[in-house]
Motif scaffolding. Structure first.
Motif, PDB file in Angstrom:
ATOM      1  N   ILE A 287       0.865  -1.184   0.000  1.00  0.00           N
ATOM      2  CA  ILE A 287       0.000   0.000   0.000  1.00  0.00           C
ATOM      3  C   ILE A 287       0.904   1.238   0.000  1.00  0.00           C
ATOM      4  O   ILE A 287       1.801   1.363   0.838  1.00  0.00           O
ATOM      5  CB  ILE A 287      -0.931   0.019   1.230  1.00  0.00           C
ATOM      6  N   ILE A 288       0.679   2.122  -0.950  1.00  0.00           N
ATOM      7  CA  ILE A 288       1.509   3.321  -1.093  1.00  0.00           C
ATOM      8  C   ILE A 288       1.003   4.436  -0.174  1.00  0.00           C
ATOM      9  O   ILE A 288       1.795   5.161   0.422  1.00  0.00           O
ATOM     10  CB  ILE A 288       1.498   3.796  -2.568  1.00  0.00           C
ATOM     11  N   ASP A 289      -0.323   4.539  -0.060  1.00  0.00           N
ATOM     12  CA  ASP A 289      -0.916   5.646   0.695  1.00  0.00           C
ATOM     13  C   ASP A 289      -0.391   5.686   2.138  1.00  0.00           C
ATOM     14  O   ASP A 289      -0.312   4.652   2.815  1.00  0.00           O
ATOM     15  CB  ASP A 289      -2.448   5.505   0.706  1.00  0.00           C
ATOM     16  N   GLY A 290      -0.062   6.901   2.566  1.00  0.00           N
ATOM     17  CA  GLY A 290       0.588   7.077   3.860  1.00  0.00           C
ATOM     18  C   GLY A 290      -0.228   6.592   5.042  1.00  0.00           C
ATOM     19  O   GLY A 290       0.337   6.223   6.069  1.00  0.00           O
ATOM     20  N   ALA A 291      -1.553   6.559   4.901  1.00  0.00           N
ATOM     21  CA  ALA A 291      -2.395   6.171   6.035  1.00  0.00           C
ATOM     22  C   ALA A 291      -2.287   4.690   6.378  1.00  0.00           C
ATOM     23  O   ALA A 291      -2.749   4.257   7.432  1.00  0.00           O
ATOM     24  CB  ALA A 291      -3.856   6.520   5.724  1.00  0.00           C
TER      25      ALA A 291
ATOM     26  N   ASN B 264      -3.885   3.682  -3.822  1.00  0.00           N
ATOM     27  CA  ASN B 264      -2.674   3.221  -4.507  1.00  0.00           C
ATOM     28  C   ASN B 264      -2.111   1.989  -3.804  1.00  0.00           C
ATOM     29  O   ASN B 264      -1.527   2.095  -2.726  1.00  0.00           O
ATOM     30  CB  ASN B 264      -1.627   4.339  -4.541  1.00  0.00           C
ATOM     31  N   PHE B 265      -2.312   0.832  -4.424  1.00  0.00           N
ATOM     32  CA  PHE B 265      -1.868  -0.414  -3.782  1.00  0.00           C
ATOM     33  C   PHE B 265      -1.896  -1.559  -4.795  1.00  0.00           C
ATOM     34  O   PHE B 265      -2.441  -1.411  -5.901  1.00  0.00           O
ATOM     35  CB  PHE B 265      -2.785  -0.779  -2.602  1.00  0.00           C
ATOM     36  N   PHE B 266      -1.297  -2.686  -4.418  1.00  0.00           N
ATOM     37  CA  PHE B 266      -1.552  -3.933  -5.142  1.00  0.00           C
ATOM     38  C   PHE B 266      -1.727  -5.069  -4.158  1.00  0.00           C
ATOM     39  O   PHE B 266      -1.197  -5.025  -3.036  1.00  0.00           O
ATOM     40  CB  PHE B 266      -0.461  -4.250  -6.180  1.00  0.00           C
ATOM     41  N   VAL B 267      -2.502  -6.047  -4.559  1.00  0.00           N
ATOM     42  CA  VAL B 267      -2.660  -7.289  -3.797  1.00  0.00           C
ATOM     43  C   VAL B 267      -2.301  -8.428  -4.746  1.00  0.00           C
ATOM     44  O   VAL B 267      -2.865  -8.541  -5.840  1.00  0.00           O
ATOM     45  CB  VAL B 267      -4.106  -7.467  -3.281  1.00  0.00           C
ATOM     46  N   ASP B 268      -1.327  -9.236  -4.339  1.00  0.00           N
ATOM     47  CA  ASP B 268      -0.825 -10.313  -5.193  1.00  0.00           C
ATOM     48  C   ASP B 268      -0.957 -11.619  -4.416  1.00  0.00           C
ATOM     49  O   ASP B 268      -0.367 -11.774  -3.352  1.00  0.00           O
ATOM     50  CB  ASP B 268       0.647 -10.023  -5.539  1.00  0.00           C
TER      51      ASP B 268
ATOM     52  N   SER C  20      -4.033  -1.034  -8.158  1.00  0.00           N
ATOM     53  CA  SER C  20      -4.903   0.142  -8.034  1.00  0.00           C
ATOM     54  C   SER C  20      -4.025   1.389  -8.031  1.00  0.00           C
ATOM     55  O   SER C  20      -3.003   1.435  -7.336  1.00  0.00           O
ATOM     56  CB  SER C  20      -5.720   0.054  -6.750  1.00  0.00           C
ATOM     57  N   GLY C  21      -4.422   2.368  -8.805  1.00  0.00           N
ATOM     58  CA  GLY C  21      -3.723   3.653  -8.804  1.00  0.00           C
ATOM     59  C   GLY C  21      -2.315   3.555  -9.347  1.00  0.00           C
ATOM     60  O   GLY C  21      -2.098   3.005 -10.424  1.00  0.00           O
ATOM     61  N   ARG C  22      -1.349   4.056  -8.549  1.00  0.00           N
ATOM     62  CA  ARG C  22       0.027   4.145  -9.031  1.00  0.00           C
ATOM     63  C   ARG C  22       1.016   3.624  -8.003  1.00  0.00           C
ATOM     64  O   ARG C  22       0.682   3.447  -6.843  1.00  0.00           O
ATOM     65  CB  ARG C  22       0.344   5.606  -9.373  1.00  0.00           C
ATOM     66  N   ASN C  23       2.234   3.390  -8.474  1.00  0.00           N
ATOM     67  CA  ASN C  23       3.277   2.842  -7.604  1.00  0.00           C
ATOM     68  C   ASN C  23       3.956   3.950  -6.790  1.00  0.00           C
ATOM     69  O   ASN C  23       3.562   5.116  -6.848  1.00  0.00           O
ATOM     70  CB  ASN C  23       4.272   2.014  -8.405  1.00  0.00           C
TER      71      ASN C  23
ATOM     72  N   PRO D 166       2.337   4.346 -13.286  1.00  0.00           N
ATOM     73  CA  PRO D 166       1.537   3.117 -13.325  1.00  0.00           C
ATOM     74  C   PRO D 166       2.369   1.925 -12.854  1.00  0.00           C
ATOM     75  O   PRO D 166       3.594   1.923 -12.998  1.00  0.00           O
ATOM     76  CB  PRO D 166       1.174   2.979 -14.806  1.00  0.00           C
ATOM     77  N   TRP D 167       1.683   0.952 -12.309  1.00  0.00           N
ATOM     78  CA  TRP D 167       2.370  -0.248 -11.824  1.00  0.00           C
ATOM     79  C   TRP D 167       3.031  -0.972 -12.989  1.00  0.00           C
ATOM     80  O   TRP D 167       2.438  -1.109 -14.059  1.00  0.00           O
ATOM     81  CB  TRP D 167       1.368  -1.193 -11.153  1.00  0.00           C
ATOM     82  N   ARG D 168       4.243  -1.430 -12.766  1.00  0.00           N
ATOM     83  CA  ARG D 168       4.951  -2.214 -13.773  1.00  0.00           C
ATOM     84  C   ARG D 168       4.879  -3.686 -13.346  1.00  0.00           C
ATOM     85  O   ARG D 168       5.387  -4.054 -12.289  1.00  0.00           O
ATOM     86  CB  ARG D 168       6.408  -1.766 -13.886  1.00  0.00           C
TER      87      ARG D 168
END
Lengths: 218, 249
Positions: free
Chosen positions: B17-21, B118-122, B130-133, B138-140
């Protein structure tokens, strides 16, 4: 998925017109060249011949007896060949409407109309025919394919040799054909945030992690 | 940015998760969700809800809302894929082919509801982005080489979407053809599907993989889906809109 490529009747008609026109023009050119190389005495007889044949052909059947897909002769050969193989009519047989050859009198070697456009429009990046590829080691066994090219496009790919002896046919239909693209896979070195792949087991993950850590130590 | 990998449901699950919260509690909460899904849907646990259904101790109608939802989605998928996707096999229900993508998507929905963007779940190589890295890009996302797990063969850029890969490698033959159950699926070794979300991508990848070479045509015909198929000869076939996702440089 068993769609067979088929030429439209309109295309057939158009191509027949072009073929006939090409033949008429070609015949005149051939005749002009021929006449200059002949003694003057024969010229009056021969002058009528090509146009008579051309008329007959234009109203009956396709121009030349084209061979199979793989043996398409160069276009420039066709009119000459025609003149050479046809019996040249005598001046007395000067064409009147009733004197034209009947469609039933066509040579038996004349192909079906549908065979003409297939060869004539072959203008893609491939030459028409059936091609067999090399036997390639594909990790799980050998792979050998055979591709069928029609009208310059791949219309069928057959697996001749295949791991586990399974013959598979990939038929690319009209809808899918133009859209799908193929390439050989190639390893990439770019940085990524994450990787998608078939599910790793926990054990594989741990093994992979261990090797990663080992290399991190070095 | 916060990232963690845990081994759950027999596979590594990574959440970033990128978001600071986002905090460690956020991750605990999400991994807890996956654990709950595993408790309910694992066919390896004799007391899971799905095992009790298979044992005849429970009917689907008596089961949880999630279980009923998964059964309804499975039936819809079976119809959409002409029977190529079927959770009924060997006289038992096994919805694991659907549950993974569904659970990843549910986790993403939880994150969106909590205000994260802004996150990913793998989960085991199936991904919802979701969103950006962390670089605001964009997520690569790489597609793993089915012949060498240390390599990637394609790099995609994605903002919000799902990417799932079905394959015969790593775990061996874990997908089968329900129409011809005895036939080995050796022709195609990997099929990656990009979809509007991981639920769509995962179920379609699973079904299309079972179709063999025709699978990529099935993906081509699905709107909002693209696919990249690799056969046993190392030759890839991809759909008309796939190149749109390719990373440049």
């Amino acid at each position: 998925m068993s769609y067979q490529r088929r030429q439209s009747p309109k295309l057939v008609r158009t191509l027949r017109k072009y073929a006939a026109s090409t033949f008429v023009i070609g015949s005149f050119v051939a005749y002009a060249v021929h006449e200059r190389s002949l003694p003057a005495t024969n010229s009056s007889e021969l002058a009528l011949a090509p146009s008579a044949i051309a008329l007959a052909q234009a109203t009956t059947q396709p121009v030349v007896a084209l061979p199979t897909l793989t043996q398409l002769p160069p276009a420039t050969e066709r009119p000459t060949k025609q003149v050479a193989t046809q019996t040249i009519p005598q001046p007395t047989a000067r064409p009147r409407a009733t004197a034209l050859p009947k469609p039933t009198a066509k040579p038996t070697a004349v192909p079906e109309p549908t065979a003409i456009p297939t060869t004539v429009v072959a203008q893609g990046q491939y030459k028409d025919g059936i091609y067999t590829g090399d036997i390639v080691d594909a990790y799980y066994g050998n792979v050998q394919v055979q591709a069928v090219i029609q009208a310059g496009k791949i219309t069928n790919v057959q697996f001749l040799d295949y791991p586990h002896d399974r013959r598979t046919s990939l038929r690319i239909n009209k809808i899918a054909g133009p859209y799908l693209t193929t390439e050989a896979i190639q390893a990439q070195s770019a940085q990524v945030d994450l990787i998608s792949g078939a599910t790793l087991t926990s054990e594989a993950f741990v093994q992979s992690l261990q090797t990663a850590l080992e290399s991190a130590h070095a | 940015m916060i990232q963690q990998t845990r081994l759950l449901m027999g596979m590594p699950i990574t959440i970033e998760i990128i978001d600071g919260a986002a905090s460690a509690e956020t991750l605990d909460w999400l991994f807890g969700y996956f654990e709950a899904v595993d408790q309910r849907f694992s066919t390896y646990k004799s007391q899971s809800e799905i095992s009790r259904i298979n044992a005849g101790e429970l009917t689907v109608a008596q089961a949880s809302f999630d279980m009923q939802a998964v059964f309804a989605l499975a039936e819809r998928t079976r119809q959409e894929t002409n029977g190529y996707f079927d959770i009924w096999r060997n006289n038992a229900y096994d919805p694991s082919g659907l549950v993974k993508g569904w659970a990843i998507y549910q986790a993403a929905l939880l994150l969106w509801q909590a205000g994260f963007t802004n996150f990913f779940v793998d989960a085991g190589g199936d991904v919802q982005t979701s969103g950006r890295n962390r670089h605001g890009q964009p997520w690569r996302v790489g597609i793993r080489n089915p012949f060498n797990a240390r390599e990637i063969v394609k790099v995609l850029t994605m903002t919000t979407g799902g990417l799932a890969t079905s394959g015969t490698y790593v775990r061996g033959q874990h997908i089968y053809d329900p129409i011809n159950p005895d036939q080995l699926l050796t022709d195609i070794v990997s099929l990656s599907v990009i979809g509007p979300n991981i639920y769509e991508a995962d179920r379609l990848a699973t079904a299309a993989f079972a179709m063999g070479r025709a699978g990529i045509l099935f993906i081509e015909q699905r709107s909002r889906c693209e696919g990249y198929m690799i056969d046993a000869a190392g030759q890839a076939t991809f759909t008309s809109g796939f190149a749109r996702y390719l990373a440049h440089g």
